[in-house]
Scaffold this motif. Structure first.
Motif, PDB file in Angstrom:
ATOM      1  N   THR A  79      -7.225  -4.280   3.806  1.00 51.15           N
ATOM      2  CA  THR A  79      -6.088  -3.755   3.035  1.00 51.15           C
ATOM      3  C   THR A  79      -6.373  -3.827   1.533  1.00 51.15           C
ATOM      4  OG1 THR A  79      -4.983  -5.908   3.240  1.00 51.15           O
ATOM      5  CG2 THR A  79      -4.321  -4.176   4.791  1.00 51.15           C
ATOM      6  N   ALA A  80      -7.101  -4.831   1.077  1.00 51.61           N
ATOM      7  CA  ALA A  80      -7.483  -4.911  -0.341  1.00 51.61           C
ATOM      8  C   ALA A  80      -8.394  -3.745  -0.709  1.00 51.61           C
ATOM      9  CB  ALA A  80      -8.163  -6.240  -0.637  1.00 51.61           C
ATOM     10  N   TYR A  81      -9.326  -3.425   0.170  1.00 48.18           N
ATOM     11  CA  TYR A  81     -10.231  -2.297  -0.080  1.00 48.18           C
ATOM     12  C   TYR A  81      -9.455  -0.975  -0.115  1.00 48.18           C
ATOM     13  CZ  TYR A  81     -14.164   0.858   0.256  1.00 48.18           C
ATOM     14  OH  TYR A  81     -15.069   1.850   0.004  1.00 48.18           O
ATOM     15  N   ILE A  82      -8.542  -0.795   0.817  1.00 49.75           N
ATOM     16  CA  ILE A  82      -7.736   0.432   0.863  1.00 49.75           C
ATOM     17  C   ILE A  82      -6.896   0.559  -0.409  1.00 49.75           C
ATOM     18  CG2 ILE A  82      -5.810   1.565   2.070  1.00 49.75           C
ATOM     19  CD1 ILE A  82      -8.443   1.812   3.583  1.00 49.75           C
ATOM     20  N   VAL A 128     -12.348  -8.832  -1.878  1.00 49.07           N
ATOM     21  CA  VAL A 128     -13.122  -8.347  -0.730  1.00 49.07           C
ATOM     22  C   VAL A 128     -14.456  -9.088  -0.650  1.00 49.07           C
ATOM     23  CG1 VAL A 128     -14.289  -6.341   0.275  1.00 49.07           C
ATOM     24  CG2 VAL A 128     -12.007  -6.073  -0.709  1.00 49.07           C
ATOM     25  N   VAL A 129     -15.103  -9.263  -1.804  1.00 48.36           N
ATOM     26  CA  VAL A 129     -16.376  -9.996  -1.834  1.00 48.36           C
ATOM     27  C   VAL A 129     -16.155 -11.460  -1.444  1.00 48.36           C
ATOM     28  CG1 VAL A 129     -18.222 -10.826  -3.350  1.00 48.36           C
ATOM     29  CG2 VAL A 129     -17.471  -8.450  -3.486  1.00 48.36           C
ATOM     30  N   ILE A 153       0.858  -1.190   0.000  1.00 47.85           N
ATOM     31  CA  ILE A 153       0.000   0.000   0.000  1.00 47.85           C
ATOM     32  C   ILE A 153       0.895   1.241   0.000  1.00 47.85           C
ATOM     33  CG2 ILE A 153      -1.768   1.265   1.283  1.00 47.85           C
ATOM     34  CD1 ILE A 153      -2.701  -1.466   2.367  1.00 47.85           C
ATOM     35  N   PRO A 154       0.654   2.174  -0.933  1.00 43.87           N
ATOM     36  CA  PRO A 154       1.508   3.361  -1.023  1.00 43.87           C
ATOM     37  C   PRO A 154       1.333   4.312   0.158  1.00 43.87           C
ATOM     38  CG  PRO A 154      -0.249   3.466  -2.664  1.00 43.87           C
ATOM     39  CD  PRO A 154      -0.365   2.133  -1.981  1.00 43.87           C
ATOM     40  N   GLY A 194       2.495   1.415   3.502  1.00 40.86           N
ATOM     41  CA  GLY A 194       3.679   0.581   3.566  1.00 40.86           C
ATOM     42  C   GLY A 194       3.417  -0.876   3.912  1.00 40.86           C
ATOM     43  N   GLN A 195       2.178  -1.214   4.240  1.00 46.44           N
ATOM     44  CA  GLN A 195       1.862  -2.607   4.588  1.00 46.44           C
ATOM     45  C   GLN A 195       1.484  -3.396   3.339  1.00 46.44           C
ATOM     46  OE1 GLN A 195      -0.854  -3.184   7.827  1.00 46.44           O
ATOM     47  NE2 GLN A 195       0.000  -1.510   9.026  1.00 46.44           N
ATOM     48  N   GLN A 196       1.608  -4.694   3.441  1.00 42.08           N
ATOM     49  CA  GLN A 196       1.262  -5.574   2.335  1.00 42.08           C
ATOM     50  C   GLN A 196      -0.240  -5.855   2.359  1.00 42.08           C
ATOM     51  OE1 GLN A 196       3.496  -9.206   2.336  1.00 42.08           O
ATOM     52  NE2 GLN A 196       2.882  -9.756   0.270  1.00 42.08           N
ATOM     53  N   VAL A 197      -0.821  -6.009   1.169  1.00 45.43           N
ATOM     54  CA  VAL A 197      -2.230  -6.358   1.055  1.00 45.43           C
ATOM     55  C   VAL A 197      -2.370  -7.850   1.352  1.00 45.43           C
ATOM     56  CG1 VAL A 197      -4.224  -6.500  -0.489  1.00 45.43           C
ATOM     57  CG2 VAL A 197      -2.693  -4.525  -0.612  1.00 45.43           C
TER      58      VAL A 197
END
Length: 166
Positions: free
Chosen positions: A76-79, A124-125, A59-60, A68-71
Motif C-alpha cells: 500500500t505504501a508503494y501504491i 518500503v525499503v 489511498i485515493p 480507499g484503504q489505509q496505507v
C-alpha cells in the motif's frame, strides 16, 4: 583341542581424535544470532507498520489498487507513492521537479510530492530490510543447527584384529 592361536575381529570404541567444542559453540552462536535477527526483523516490521498507520494515509480512488484503504504495509505504501507521482506529474504538465523553472509556483507542490514519495519508498525499503533480516535469521538458525549437529561426532568404531591364543 587345538592350542593354535586364531585371529578374530572385535569392535573397538575410540574417542574422537579432535576437540569439537569450538565448532559446537559456533553452531549455538549461529542459532542465537538467527533468533535475534528474526526478532529484530519482526520489531522493525511492526515499527514501520505502526508509523505508517499513525499517518492515517488513505489511498485515493484513482490509484491502481487498494482504493480507499489505509496505507499500512509495503504494498500500500508503494501504491500510494505511485499515485502521488501521478498527481504531481499531472499538476506540473508532465515535468519533474528538476525540469520545472525555479520560479514556477507548481515547483513547491512537486517538491513536496517528491518528499512524500521518498518517505513512502523509505518505508518500503525498511520492510524489505526487515524481511531480509528475518530470512537471514532463518538461514542462520538452519546453518547453526547443522554445524552443531555435525559437531556431535559419533563414536568411532574400528575393526581391529585380536589375537586370541589358547
Amino acid at each position: 583341542m587345538s592350542s593354535e592361536a586364531t585371529d578374530t575381529t572385535a569392535d573397538v570404541i575410540e574417542a574422537p581424535s579432535k576437540k569439537v567444542g569450538l565448532v559446537k559453540a559456533v553452531g549455538i552462536l549461529g542459532i542465537i544470532g538467527g533468533v535475534l535477527l528474526i526478532v529484530v526483523g519482526i520489531i522493525a516490521w511492526i515499527g514501520v507498520t505502526t508509523q505508517l498507520t499513525a499517518e492515517n494515509i488513505t489511498i485515493p480512488d484513482d490509484a491502481a489498487a487498494f482504493q480507499g484503504q489505509q496505507v499500512t504495509g509495503p504494498v500500500t505504501a508503494y501504491i500510494q507513492a505511485d499515485i502521488i507521482n501521478k498527481h504531481a506529474l499531472e499538476a506540473s504538465g508532465g515535468k519533474t521537479y528538476a525540469e520545472l523553472p525555479q520560479d514556477d509556483p507548481v515547483r513547491a507542490t512537486v517538491m513536496q510530492a517528491s518528499f512524500l514519495r521518498a518517505s513512502l519508498y523509505t518505508s518500503v525499503v525498511a520492510y524489505g530490510v526487515a524481511l531480509f533480516a528475518a530470512g537471514m535469521g532463518v538461514l542462520a538458525i538452519l546453518f547453526g543447527w547443522a554445524i552443531h549437529r555435525l559437531a556431535d561426532v559419533p563414536v568411532v568404531v574400528k575393526r581391529a584384529a585380536v589375537n586370541s591364543g589358547a
